[in-house]
Design a protein around this motif. Structure first.
Motif, short mmCIF file in Angstrom:
data_model
loop_
_atom_site.label_atom_id
_atom_site.label_comp_id
_atom_site.label_asym_id
_atom_site.label_seq_id
_atom_site.Cartn_x
_atom_site.Cartn_y
_atom_site.Cartn_z
N GLN A 99 0.84 -1.20 0.00
CA GLN A 99 0.00 0.00 0.00
C GLN A 99 0.88 1.25 0.00
OE1 GLN A 99 -3.45 -0.28 2.58
NE2 GLN A 99 -3.14 -2.48 2.82
N GLY A 100 0.24 2.41 -0.02
CA GLY A 100 0.99 3.66 0.07
C GLY A 100 1.29 4.30 -1.28
N GLY A 101 1.01 3.60 -2.34
CA GLY A 101 1.20 4.18 -3.67
C GLY A 101 2.66 4.43 -4.00
N ALA A 102 2.88 4.96 -5.19
CA ALA A 102 4.24 5.31 -5.59
C ALA A 102 4.77 6.44 -4.70
CB ALA A 102 4.28 5.71 -7.05
N SER A 103 3.85 7.23 -4.14
CA SER A 103 4.27 8.35 -3.29
C SER A 103 5.02 7.88 -2.06
CB SER A 103 3.06 9.18 -2.87
OG SER A 103 2.48 9.78 -4.02
N LEU A 104 4.57 6.78 -1.47
CA LEU A 104 5.35 6.21 -0.36
C LEU A 104 6.59 5.50 -0.90
CD1 LEU A 104 5.48 5.89 2.70
CD2 LEU A 104 4.21 3.76 2.48
N GLY A 105 6.48 5.03 -2.14
CA GLY A 105 7.62 4.40 -2.80
C GLY A 105 8.84 5.31 -2.88
N PHE A 106 8.59 6.61 -3.02
CA PHE A 106 9.72 7.56 -3.06
C PHE A 106 10.57 7.42 -1.79
CE2 PHE A 106 6.55 10.51 -5.42
CZ PHE A 106 6.76 9.82 -6.60
N LEU A 107 9.89 7.33 -0.66
CA LEU A 107 10.58 7.24 0.62
C LEU A 107 11.13 5.82 0.85
CD1 LEU A 107 11.22 8.84 3.22
CD2 LEU A 107 9.06 8.02 4.16
N THR A 157 7.22 16.90 -12.14
CA THR A 157 6.53 16.88 -10.84
C THR A 157 6.83 15.63 -10.02
OG1 THR A 157 4.78 18.06 -11.95
CG2 THR A 157 4.27 17.18 -9.78
N TRP A 158 6.65 14.46 -10.61
CA TRP A 158 6.82 13.22 -9.82
C TRP A 158 8.28 13.02 -9.47
CZ3 TRP A 158 2.67 12.16 -7.49
CH2 TRP A 158 1.43 12.27 -8.12
N ALA A 159 9.16 13.33 -10.39
CA ALA A 159 10.59 13.21 -10.10
C ALA A 159 10.96 14.10 -8.92
CB ALA A 159 11.41 13.58 -11.34
N ALA A 196 13.93 2.93 -10.95
CA ALA A 196 12.98 3.71 -11.73
C ALA A 196 11.57 3.68 -11.16
CB ALA A 196 12.95 3.22 -13.18
N ASP A 197 10.97 4.86 -11.19
CA ASP A 197 9.52 4.98 -11.00
C ASP A 197 8.91 4.80 -12.38
OD1 ASP A 197 6.89 5.76 -10.74
OD2 ASP A 197 7.33 7.80 -10.03
N MET A 198 8.28 3.64 -12.60
CA MET A 198 7.66 3.35 -13.90
C MET A 198 6.14 3.36 -13.81
SD MET A 198 10.01 0.51 -15.81
CE MET A 198 11.78 0.71 -16.01
N SER A 199 5.62 4.16 -12.88
CA SER A 199 4.17 4.13 -12.61
C SER A 199 3.32 4.20 -13.87
CB SER A 199 3.77 5.27 -11.68
OG SER A 199 4.29 5.06 -10.39
N SER A 200 3.66 5.13 -14.78
CA SER A 200 2.71 5.36 -15.86
C SER A 200 3.10 4.74 -17.20
CB SER A 200 2.43 6.86 -16.02
OG SER A 200 3.63 7.57 -16.13
N ASP A 201 4.17 3.92 -17.22
CA ASP A 201 4.38 3.16 -18.46
C ASP A 201 4.82 1.72 -18.22
OD1 ASP A 201 7.01 3.67 -17.77
OD2 ASP A 201 7.59 4.47 -19.73
N ALA A 228 -0.21 0.96 -9.13
CA ALA A 228 -0.94 0.11 -10.07
C ALA A 228 -1.92 0.88 -10.94
CB ALA A 228 -1.70 -0.98 -9.30
N GLN A 229 -2.41 2.00 -10.45
CA GLN A 229 -3.61 2.62 -11.05
C GLN A 229 -3.37 3.35 -12.37
OE1 GLN A 229 -1.96 3.71 -8.47
NE2 GLN A 229 -1.80 5.92 -8.46
N LYS A 230 -2.12 3.35 -12.88
CA LYS A 230 -1.89 3.99 -14.17
C LYS A 230 -1.99 2.98 -15.31
CE LYS A 230 -1.13 8.09 -12.35
NZ LYS A 230 0.05 8.29 -11.56
C1 LIG Z 1 0.67 8.96 -10.38
C2 LIG Z 1 2.14 8.88 -10.28
C3 LIG Z 1 2.78 8.78 -9.03
C4 LIG Z 1 2.03 8.79 -7.74
O1 LIG Z 1 1.36 7.61 -7.56
P1 LIG Z 1 0.47 7.34 -6.27
O2 LIG Z 1 0.26 5.87 -6.38
O3 LIG Z 1 -0.78 8.16 -6.40
O4 LIG Z 1 1.25 7.71 -5.06
C5 LIG Z 1 4.16 8.67 -9.03
N1 LIG Z 1 4.88 8.67 -10.15
C6 LIG Z 1 4.30 8.78 -11.36
C7 LIG Z 1 5.14 8.76 -12.59
C8 LIG Z 1 2.91 8.89 -11.45
O5 LIG Z 1 2.33 8.99 -12.65
#
Ligand SMILES: *Cc1c(COP(=O)(O)O)cnc(C)c1O
Length: 358
Positions: A73-81, A101-103, A169-174, A192-194
């Protein structure tokens, strides 16, 4: 109800068959006599779901054996930490690419824990592109980058490699939108939600040999080693998100996996970008060499037409293409489950708009 063409940047569009199966499981899951969301996560059927989603993730991403998958849980936002806690040694260094922004949010969180150096940035050009990355000082534990910048509509068309330090890498959206070689990575994470499922879970693909090397006392939930030792069941997992993500992966595997969807994603992106470039009323936002296949940002050359354009696309059942408030204009997010037909509807609307307003 007439069909809605869902271009939302996230939570994302999911395959219809996945939504159907997930919603049935919420009412009554298979022959278990219970809803998926009222059943113990320690029950045999759910443990099997967690096992399957973890192995499908590894298979679809073609990850080397040293990787393990977690859904937390915690999303990618907690993933940063979490990333910083688990991979930057006490007093250590890490290199970050600043692509928007996300970087920046990742950089901000990592600064709580380490000496962070921004080694490349496109801030000066308002993030219309992604910076190339040269050799990194080996004092850095890793290079962190965002593969696709959801807000600006930019993407590393060629992912960083051979930079002298391991990659994170933060690969949330691809994630799962294209094939890539994971051999130089220590950690990949993605909300997951992207592109993978509903909101509520974040995927970590972690090199298990990289864990437990920081000398830090890590709070339990942030310690990926603890989650690994518990097979991603240290605490109650977000069962619905994990289940629906598993269904989405089954769907992806069935249609031919990442290689097959990459081809379709390329076609969808080419369809819309060629219209943006051809149509005299519109202009693309991102630099040509950094254009995202997932989030396509564009604007009207004449802002005065925006009210009329907004009316036209809404009438055709298009939803979610208003640009992010920090960029303006329009953003068409075209994740894996977006049918090419929906992209064609948008293209036709743009053509017709040019014909009547050009
Ligand atoms: C949406 C997004 C996040 C944040 O994701 P959450 O799961 O809402 O914390 C982080 N990085 C990228 C590239 C995103 O598109």
């Amino acid at each position: 109800m007439s069909k809605v063409h869902n271009f939302s940047a996230g939570p994302c569009i999911l395959p219809e068959e996945v939504l159907k199966e997930a919603s049935e499981a919420v009412k009554s899951w298979d022959n278990h006599g219970l809803s998926l969301i009222e059943m113990s996560h320690r029950s045999k059927p759910f443990v099997a779901v967690m096992d399957e989603v973890r192995s499908l993730t590894k298979e679809l991403l073609n990850l080397p054996d040293r990787f393990e998958i977690l859904y937390l849980q915690g999303g990618a936002s907690l993933g940063f930490l979490t990333t910083a806690y688990n991979l930057i040694p006490e007093g250590g260094y890490a290199a970050y690419a600043d692509t928007g922004t996300w970087a920046n949010k990742a950089i901000k969180e990592a600064k709580h824990l380490g000496n962070i150096e921004v080694v490349a940035s496109t801030k000066e050009s308002d993030y219309t592109g992604v910076p190339s990355i040269g050799q990194i000082d080996p004092k850095h534990s890793f290079l962190h980058f965002t593969s696709n910048n959801t807000i600006y509509g930019t993407q590393y068309k060629e992912l960083p490699s051979d930079v002298g330090v391991p990659l994170v890498a933060d690969m949330s959206s691809d994630i799962m939108s294209r094939e890539f070689d994971a051999s130089q990575y220590k950690l990949i994470y993605a909300g997951a939600q992207k592109n993978m499922g509903p909101a509520g879970t974040v995927m970590y693909a972690i090199d298990k040999d990289a864990i437990g090397k920081t000398g830090r006392d890590i709070p339990s939930y942030l310690d990926l080693g603890i989650h690994l030792s518990k097979d991603s069941m240290f605490n109650t997992p977000p069962v619905f998100s994990v289940f629906t993500t598993m269904l989405t992966m089954r769907w992806l595997k069935n249609i031919g996996g990442v290689a097959a969807i990459e081809k379709i994603n390329d076609e969808k992106a080419a369809l819309l970008y060629s219209e943006i470039d051809r149509n005299s009323l519109f202009a693309g936002h991102a630099d040509l060499d950094s254009r995202s296949n997932m989030n396509i940002t564009f604007r009207l050359n004449n802002d005065e037409l925006s009210e009329r354009f907004d009316e036209v696309w809404a009438k055709e059942g298009i939803s979610g293409i208003k640009g992010h408030r920090s960029v303006g204009g329009y953003r068409a997010s075209m994740y894996n489950a977006m049918p090419k037909d929906s992209v064609q509807v948008l293209v036709d609307v743009m053509k017709e708009f040019e014909r009547t307003n050009g």
